[in-house]
Enzyme design. Structure first.
Site, PDB file in Angstrom:
ATOM      1  N   ASP A 171       1.380  70.336 -16.221  1.00 17.12           N
ATOM      2  CA  ASP A 171       1.459  71.394 -17.235  1.00 17.12           C
ATOM      3  C   ASP A 171       0.544  72.534 -16.822  1.00 17.12           C
ATOM      4  O   ASP A 171      -0.591  72.311 -16.427  1.00 17.12           O
ATOM      5  CB  ASP A 171       1.009  70.847 -18.593  1.00 17.12           C
ATOM      6  CG  ASP A 171       1.938  69.750 -19.065  1.00 17.12           C
ATOM      7  OD1 ASP A 171       3.021  70.073 -19.568  1.00 17.12           O
ATOM      8  OD2 ASP A 171       1.581  68.562 -18.875  1.00 17.12           O
ATOM      9  N   CYS A 186     -24.840  32.689 -19.213  1.00 12.40           N
ATOM     10  CA  CYS A 186     -25.405  32.770 -20.560  1.00 12.40           C
ATOM     11  C   CYS A 186     -26.469  33.851 -20.526  1.00 12.40           C
ATOM     12  O   CYS A 186     -27.112  34.068 -19.504  1.00 12.40           O
ATOM     13  CB  CYS A 186     -26.022  31.411 -20.892  1.00 12.40           C
ATOM     14  SG  CYS A 186     -26.972  31.381 -22.416  1.00 12.40           S
ATOM     15  N   ASP A 203     -31.069  21.291 -21.501  1.00  8.84           N
ATOM     16  CA  ASP A 203     -31.330  22.732 -21.606  1.00  8.84           C
ATOM     17  C   ASP A 203     -32.773  23.051 -21.217  1.00  8.84           C
ATOM     18  O   ASP A 203     -33.437  22.278 -20.505  1.00  8.84           O
ATOM     19  CB  ASP A 203     -30.963  23.202 -23.031  1.00  8.84           C
ATOM     20  CG  ASP A 203     -30.498  24.642 -23.080  1.00  8.84           C
ATOM     21  OD1 ASP A 203     -31.364  25.543 -23.094  1.00  8.84           O
ATOM     22  OD2 ASP A 203     -29.274  24.888 -23.090  1.00  8.84           O
ATOM     23  N   TRP A 229     -27.407  40.543 -30.760  1.00 11.72           N
ATOM     24  CA  TRP A 229     -27.641  39.110 -30.584  1.00 11.72           C
ATOM     25  C   TRP A 229     -27.061  38.350 -31.793  1.00 11.72           C
ATOM     26  O   TRP A 229     -27.273  38.741 -32.938  1.00 11.72           O
ATOM     27  CB  TRP A 229     -29.146  38.844 -30.451  1.00 11.72           C
ATOM     28  CG  TRP A 229     -29.451  37.383 -30.392  1.00 11.72           C
ATOM     29  CD1 TRP A 229     -29.355  36.572 -29.306  1.00 11.72           C
ATOM     30  CD2 TRP A 229     -29.874  36.555 -31.483  1.00 11.72           C
ATOM     31  NE1 TRP A 229     -29.679  35.283 -29.660  1.00 11.72           N
ATOM     32  CE2 TRP A 229     -30.013  35.241 -30.990  1.00 11.72           C
ATOM     33  CE3 TRP A 229     -30.153  36.794 -32.837  1.00 11.72           C
ATOM     34  CZ2 TRP A 229     -30.419  34.179 -31.783  1.00 11.72           C
ATOM     35  CZ3 TRP A 229     -30.551  35.727 -33.631  1.00 11.72           C
ATOM     36  CH2 TRP A 229     -30.686  34.440 -33.101  1.00 11.72           C
ATOM     37  N   ASP A 264     -28.889  30.864 -17.486  1.00  9.51           N
ATOM     38  CA  ASP A 264     -29.286  31.702 -18.609  1.00  9.51           C
ATOM     39  C   ASP A 264     -30.003  32.959 -18.104  1.00  9.51           C
ATOM     40  O   ASP A 264     -30.443  33.030 -16.945  1.00  9.51           O
ATOM     41  CB  ASP A 264     -30.221  30.873 -19.511  1.00  9.51           C
ATOM     42  CG  ASP A 264     -30.238  31.345 -20.949  1.00  9.51           C
ATOM     43  OD1 ASP A 264     -29.704  32.433 -21.233  1.00  9.51           O
ATOM     44  OD2 ASP A 264     -30.807  30.622 -21.786  1.00  9.51           O
ATOM     45  N   MET A 265     -30.147  33.931 -18.936  1.00  9.26           N
ATOM     46  CA  MET A 265     -30.885  35.161 -18.604  1.00  9.26           C
ATOM     47  C   MET A 265     -31.250  35.806 -19.941  1.00  9.26           C
ATOM     48  O   MET A 265     -30.375  36.261 -20.653  1.00  9.26           O
ATOM     49  CB  MET A 265     -29.980  36.075 -17.763  1.00  9.26           C
ATOM     50  CG  MET A 265     -30.663  37.251 -17.147  1.00  9.26           C
ATOM     51  SD  MET A 265     -31.120  38.525 -18.306  1.00  9.26           S
ATOM     52  CE  MET A 265     -29.552  39.064 -18.914  1.00  9.26           C
ATOM     53  N   ARG A 320     -39.630  37.942 -25.043  1.00 10.07           N
ATOM     54  CA  ARG A 320     -39.731  36.484 -25.076  1.00 10.07           C
ATOM     55  C   ARG A 320     -40.817  36.021 -24.095  1.00 10.07           C
ATOM     56  O   ARG A 320     -40.652  35.047 -23.380  1.00 10.07           O
ATOM     57  CB  ARG A 320     -38.388  35.833 -24.746  1.00 10.07           C
ATOM     58  CG  ARG A 320     -38.219  34.479 -25.375  1.00 10.07           C
ATOM     59  CD  ARG A 320     -37.021  33.732 -24.815  1.00 10.07           C
ATOM     60  NE  ARG A 320     -36.876  32.457 -25.499  1.00 10.07           N
ATOM     61  CZ  ARG A 320     -36.223  31.420 -25.023  1.00 10.07           C
ATOM     62  NH1 ARG A 320     -35.624  31.490 -23.863  1.00 10.07           N
ATOM     63  NH2 ARG A 320     -36.144  30.307 -25.691  1.00 10.07           N
ATOM     64  N   LYS A 340     -26.043  25.619 -16.414  1.00  8.73           N
ATOM     65  CA  LYS A 340     -26.020  26.734 -17.371  1.00  8.73           C
ATOM     66  C   LYS A 340     -27.037  27.745 -16.877  1.00  8.73           C
ATOM     67  O   LYS A 340     -28.241  27.489 -16.889  1.00  8.73           O
ATOM     68  CB  LYS A 340     -26.394  26.213 -18.762  1.00  8.73           C
ATOM     69  CG  LYS A 340     -26.493  27.285 -19.834  1.00  8.73           C
ATOM     70  CD  LYS A 340     -26.775  26.647 -21.187  1.00  8.73           C
ATOM     71  CE  LYS A 340     -27.072  27.650 -22.271  1.00  8.73           C
ATOM     72  NZ  LYS A 340     -27.502  26.991 -23.515  1.00  8.73           N
ATOM     73  N   ASP A 349     -25.406  32.693 -29.302  1.00  3.04           N
ATOM     74  CA  ASP A 349     -26.370  31.728 -29.847  1.00  3.04           C
ATOM     75  C   ASP A 349     -26.046  31.406 -31.292  1.00  3.04           C
ATOM     76  O   ASP A 349     -26.610  30.472 -31.862  1.00  3.04           O
ATOM     77  CB  ASP A 349     -27.790  32.301 -29.776  1.00  3.04           C
ATOM     78  CG  ASP A 349     -28.441  31.976 -28.440  1.00  3.04           C
ATOM     79  OD1 ASP A 349     -27.899  31.140 -27.706  1.00  3.04           O
ATOM     80  OD2 ASP A 349     -29.495  32.567 -28.141  1.00  3.04           O
TER      81      ASP A 349
HETATM   82  C1  DGJ Z   1     -30.823  31.213 -24.791  1.00  9.84           C
HETATM   83  C2  DGJ Z   1     -29.525  30.472 -24.791  1.00  9.84           C
HETATM   84  O1  DGJ Z   1     -28.528  31.275 -25.333  1.00  9.84           O
HETATM   85  C3  DGJ Z   1     -29.681  29.173 -25.552  1.00  9.84           C
HETATM   86  O2  DGJ Z   1     -28.458  28.496 -25.596  1.00  9.84           O
HETATM   87  C4  DGJ Z   1     -30.729  28.326 -24.885  1.00  9.84           C
HETATM   88  O3  DGJ Z   1     -30.300  27.935 -23.605  1.00  9.84           O
HETATM   89  C5  DGJ Z   1     -32.034  29.101 -24.799  1.00  9.84           C
HETATM   90  N1  DGJ Z   1     -31.853  30.388 -24.196  1.00  9.84           N
HETATM   91  C6  DGJ Z   1     -33.065  28.329 -24.022  1.00  9.84           C
HETATM   92  O4  DGJ Z   1     -34.201  29.042 -23.824  1.00  9.84           O
END
Ligand code: DGJ
Length: 763
Positions: A51, A528, A368, A200, A480-481, A445, A478, A550
Site C-alpha cells: 500500500d 522449576c 527436595d 509468584w 530449581d532456580m 531468599r 528437579k 508453588d
Molecule cells: C521452590 C520450589 O518451587 C519448591 O517446589 C521447592 O522446591 C523449594 N523451592 C525448595 O527450596
C-alpha cells in the site's frame, strides 16, 4: 507445503495447507511483509498488496519509480533511522558513532528441513520432509555485515518459525544494541492482545486487552528467567474469537532470559509485533568473523479459535521441541517431600514417607531441598553440592539405593545457579556472584546468583553435581532456580563487554543443561523457578516438564493450569496433590478435587501420605490406579480442549480427546457451591459427532463426606458408585452433559469436581 520465489515480482510465498506468509523484495532492496494468515492460492505476483500513498511530511526513501516510505510500510525487519518512527527490530552502533544501516537483499536459499541454531534451543525436524526453510541474506555494504533472516514452515502444523543471525565480515567493530528475532506486521488493529501474566503463586493468568495506538508490551528484565510476571508469549486475536472459533495469531519465544514481546500500533492502525532478546542492558560487540544468533520465534496461526492455537503449540512442543528419552513417554507418578517436611527430615523420616507412597502405588520418590551442605534452612548451603551426612548418613547413594529397594525410583532437587554467602563455595570464590563493584549486593531468599556467564563457574558446578549423580541411582532431577538478578555485572568480564552478561548467563544455563542431559540421557529433568517462573519453551528443550506453580491449592491451580495450557502441553505441567489446609492459601478442598486438577499434568503427590485418614488413603490408591490407566491418553496421545474458563465464572472445565476420538477424559470444577441453583449443562468439544460414547462418572462421595458419615454413624455408609449412560458426540457437544447439583454436594460442595470418562461404544 512449499516455499516459492517468484523471480519477476520478487515475491516469496511460504505456505502449507493452512497458512500463507508472503513477502517481497522492495524497490529499495529491503524486505516487505505482504500477507500473513489463512492459506491463499499462490500467484506469480502479490506486489499490489503493497500500500502506498503520498502523505504530508512523509520521508520518501526512493523517489523513483514509486513513493516508497518506510513510515507506512510493513517491513520484515525494520531498522532504526529510516523515517519509520515506530520501534525498530535492529539498532547497530558503528565505530564512527552512526546507527544508520541499510540491509539490502543479497541472496536467498530455500532448502528442505530445518537447521539447528545452537547453542540456542529451537524446534527441530526428524526428517527433511517435515519442513522447508528459507534463508534470506541481507547485506549492509558500509559495515560489510550480513543479516540472515531464517523462516521455516512445517508441513503438518500451521507454524512458521523465524530467527535472525548477524555475521560481521568487515574489519570494523559493530555493536548490536537491539537485535530482535522477528517482526511481523498487520494492516489493521482490530485485535486483542492476549498475554499470560501474574506473579509468584498466580502465574500465567490470561489477560486480554484491546489494542490501542502506541506500544503495549510484556517483558522480562530479571536476568535469570522469563519470570512469574509475564510469559514470553503474546497472541493477537480478533475481538470475537472464542476457544473454538475465529482467528488468532500466537507468538512464542524460545528463550529463557530477558525478553521483549511488543505490539505497536501506528496512528494508521497498522500493528507491528516484535519479539526477541530485551534490548535493555543488551549490547553485543561483533568483531570481524564473529556472528550473533537470535532466539527462535514460533508463530502459530489458527482460524478455529484459541483451542486450535494451543493444540498446535502442544503438538509441536511435545514432538519437535522436547527431546530425549522422556519425550514420548507418560510420566512417572511421583511423591515429593517438600511440603511434607520442608528442611526438617532425616533418612528415617524420608523412608517412612517413601514406604507409604509405594503402598499407594507411587513410582518415583523425589527428595527436595535440604539434603546438601549445611542446608537446614534457606540461609545457607547453596553451592555446596555434597551430601549432609548428619541428615543422611549413607549419603544420596545410600538413600537412593534404599528407596529403590522399596520399589520406587529416586529423584533429587538441585539449584545449581545459586549460592548462599554462608557456604564453602562463596567463601572460596566470592567474586563468582553477579554483583557490581563498590555497590550494594541485594539478596533474595538469602541467596545470590552465580555468574554463569563465566565458563569456569559452569565447569565447577558441573563437576560437583555430576559426581553426586554418578555415585547414586538417580532417575529424575528437579532443577530449581529461586531468584532474579540484581546489580547485573560480571567480575570476570571486561568492562566493554558487560552488555553481553545477561545473554551469556542464559547460554551458561543452556550449556550446563546440555552437559547434564548428554551425560545422563535417561534422567527425567523437571525445571522449576520458585514455582512456575521459568515456564518457557526453551526449558522444555532440555527438561520436558516444569513445576507449574508453588501454589498447590486445587482451585487456584485451575486458573494457573488453564492459562499455562495456552502454550504449554499438559505433559509439561508439574501438578501435585498436596495437604489441606493448603500451605499457600489455608483453603480446604476435597482430596478428589486436588487429584482431579492434578490429573491434567504430570501428576504426583506433595504430602506425607501417612497423615491421611483411611478413607483418604483409599481415594489416593484409586486416583493412582485411574492415572495409570489414563495418563497415556492425557499426557501423550490426546488433544486438550478448554471448555469453561475460571477467569470468567464459577466453573472451570477442560477435556482431553484421543487422536482417534474414541476416548476422552473431562474435568469439571466448581468454586463455591450454589443453593437452589439453576440447571447446568456441560458442553464438550473435539468429539466425533456420529460416535456413540459411554459416559461414566465416579459419583462416590468425597472422602471428607465419608469421614463425616463415619463420625456420625460410627461407620462409613456411603458406597462406591459410578453413573453411566450413552450419548452421541453431537449430543455431548451441542446439548451437553446434564450436571446434577446433588452430586456436587456429595463431592464436597465448595470446590467440588467431577471427572467424566468417555469411551466409544463398539458396534
Ligand atoms: C521452590 C520450589 O518451587 C519448591 O517446589 C521447592 O522446591 C523449594 N523451592 C525448595 O527450596
Amino acid at each position: 507445503m512449499a516455499i516459492i520465489f517468484h523471480e519477476e515480482s520478487r515475491c516469496f510465498h511460504l505456505y502449507n495447507n493452512e497458512v500463507s506468509y508472503i513477502m517481497r523484495i522492495m524497490e529499495n532492496e529491503q524486505m516487505e511483509n505482504l500477507y500473513y494468515g489463512k492459506r491463499i492460492h499462490d500467484k506469480a505476483d502479490f506486489t499490489y498488496f503493497h500500500d502506498e500513498a503520498m502523505r504530508s511530511q512523509m520521508s520518501v526513501c526512493i523517489p523513483e519509480p514509486g513513493i516508497l516510505s518506510m513510515q507506512y510500510t510493513r517491513q520484515e525487519y525494520p531498522v532504526y533511522g529510516t523515517g519509520d518512527y515506530r520501534s525498530p527490530a535492529l539498532c547497530i552502533a558503528q565505530e564512527n558513532g552512526s546507527r544508520i544501516v541499510n540491509f539490502v537483499y543479497a541472496s536467498h536459499e530455500i532448502y528442505k528441513g530445518k537447521k539447528e541454531i545452537l547453542p540456542l534451543p529451537a524446534t527441530y525436524v526428524e526428517s527433511e520432509d517435515e519442513a522447508e526453510s528459507l534463508e534470506i541474506t541481507l547485506h549492509d555494504e558500509v559495515m560489510d555485515t550480513d543479516l540472515i533472516l531464517t523462516y521455516t514452515i512445517y508441513a503438518d502444523y500451521p507454524v512458521i518459525t523465524r530467527n535472525a543471525r548477524f555475521e560481521q565480515k568487515g574489519n570494523s567493530k559493530i555493536v548490536l544494541e537491539r537485535a530482535m528475532s522477528a517482526s511481523v506486521e498487520f494492516l489493521d488493529m482490530d485485535y486483542e492482545m492476549v498475554q499470560l501474566s501474574g506473579a509468584w503463586s498466580r502465574e500465567r493468568y490470561v489477560k486480554n486487552r484491546k489494542l490501542e495506538m502506541g506500544i503495549q508490551a510484556v517483558q522480562s528484565l530479571n536476568g535469570t528467567c522469563c519470570g512469574a510476571e509475564h510469559n514470553p508469549f503474546v497472541a493477537l486475536k480478533r475481538v470475537h474469537t472464542t476457544e473454538n472459533q475465529g482467528e488468532v495469531y500466537g507468538f512464542s519465544l524460545v528463550y529463557s532470559g530477558n525478553y521483549l514481546a511488543q505490539v505497536e500500533v501506528s496512528t494508521f492502525d497498522m500493528t507491528r509485533v516484535m519479539l526477541g532478546i530485551n534490548p535493555e542492558d543488551f549490547c553485543w560487540e561483533l568483531k570481524q568473523g564473529e556472528s550473533f544468533q537470535t532466539p527462535e520465534v514460533v508463530m502459530v496461526y489458527s482460524d478455529k479459535g484459541l483451542n486450535k492455537m494451543s493444540q498446535t503449540y502442544h503438538r509441536l512442543y511435545r514432538k519437535r521441541l522436547m527431546r530425549g528419552e522422556w519425550r514420548d513417554k507418560a510420566r512417572p507418578i511421583l511423591l515429593n517431600n517438600w511440603e511434607a517436611t520442608y528442611f526438617d527430615f532425616n533418612e528415617e523420616k524420608i523412608l517412612n514417607i517413601a514406604k507409604k507412597a509405594k503402598e499407594a502405588g507411587v513410582e518415583l520418590f523425589v527428595l527436595d531441598d535440604g539434603w546438601f551442605g549445611a542446608r537446614n534452612d534457606d540461609y545457607r548451603g547453596l553451592g555446596d553440592w555434597y551430601v549432609n551426612l548428619d541428615k543422611l548418613p549413607d549419603g544420596i547413594s545410600g538413600l537412593s539405593r534404599k528407596v529403590e529397594e522399596l520399589g520406587l525410583k529416586f529423584g533429587l532437587w538441585v539449584e545449581l545457579e545459586m549460592v548462599n554467602k554462608d557456604s564453602d563455595l562463596y567463601r572460596a570464590h566470592p567474586d563468582w556472584i553477579i554483583s557490581a563493584p563498590e555497590r550494594f549486593e541485594s539478596h533474595a531468599r538469602h541467596q545470590n546468583v552465580l555468574d554463569f556467564s563465566r565458563k569456569e563457574v559452569v565447569d565447577y558446578i558441573y563437576e560437583m553435581i555430576a559426581k553426586v549423580i554418578r555415585e547414586s541411582s538417580i532417575s529424575y532431577i528437579k532443577w530449581d532456580m529461586n531468584r532474579y538478578m540484581t546489580e547485573p555485572y560480571s567480575k570476570g568480564t571486561d568492562s566493554s563487554q558487560q552488555g553481553k552478561v545477561m545473554h551469556k548467563y542464559i547460554l551458561g544455563v543452556y550449556d550446563l543443561y546440555t552437559r547434564l542431559t548428554t551425560e545422563f540421557p535417561e534422567i527425567l529433568f523437571e525445571s522449576c523457578a520458585s514455582g512456575g517462573a521459568r515456564f518457557d519453551p526453551a526449558m522444555l528443550y532440555f527438561a520436558p516438564q516444569t513445576w507449574t506453580s508453588d501454589d498447590t491449592d486445587a482451585s487456584e491451580r485451575t486458573k494457573i493450569q488453564y492459562g499455562t495450557s495456552y502454550v504449554y502441553p499438559i505433559v509439561s505441567m508439574g501438578s501435585h496433590v498436596s495437604a489441606v489446609p493448603n500451605h499457600q492459601l489455608h483453603r480446604i478442598t476435597p482430596i478428589e478435587t486436588r487429584a482431579n486438577v492434578a490429573y491434567f499434568g504430570t501428576f504426583g503427590y506433595e504430602l506425607d501420605l501417612n497423615l491421611l485418614s483411611e478413607a483418604e488413603m483409599e481415594r489416593v490408591k484409586k486416583q493412582i490406579t485411574f492415572m495409570k490407566e489414563y495418563r497415556n491418553l492425557i499426557q501423550v496421545d490426546g488433544d486438550f480442549y478448554r471448555l469453561l474458563s475460571p477467569f470468567e465464572g464459577n466453573e472451570t472445565s477442560w477435556m482431553v480427546v484421543s487422536q482417534n476420538k474414541e476416548q476422552a477424559v473431562v474435568g469439571f470444577y466448581q468454586r463455591l457451591n450454589k443453593v437452589n441453583a439453576s440447571w447446568l449443562r456441560l458442553k464438550l468439544a473435539g468429539l466425533d459427532e456420529n460416535t456413540l460414547y459411554e459416559v461414566s462418572c465416579d459419583m462416590t462421595p468425597s472422602a471428607s463426606y465419608d469421614d463425616r458419615l463415619a463420625e456420625i454413624y460410627g461407620a462409613r455408609t456411603s458406597e462406591e458408585m459410578v453413573k453411566t449412560y450413552t450419548a452421541y458426540g453431537d449430543e455431548l457437544m451441542q446439548a451437553g452433559i446434564p450436571i446434577d447439583r446433588e452430586d456436587l454436594n456429595k463431592k464436597g460442595g465448595d470446590f467440588a469436581s467431577l471427572i467424566y470418562t468417555l469411551k466409544k461404544v463398539q458396534d
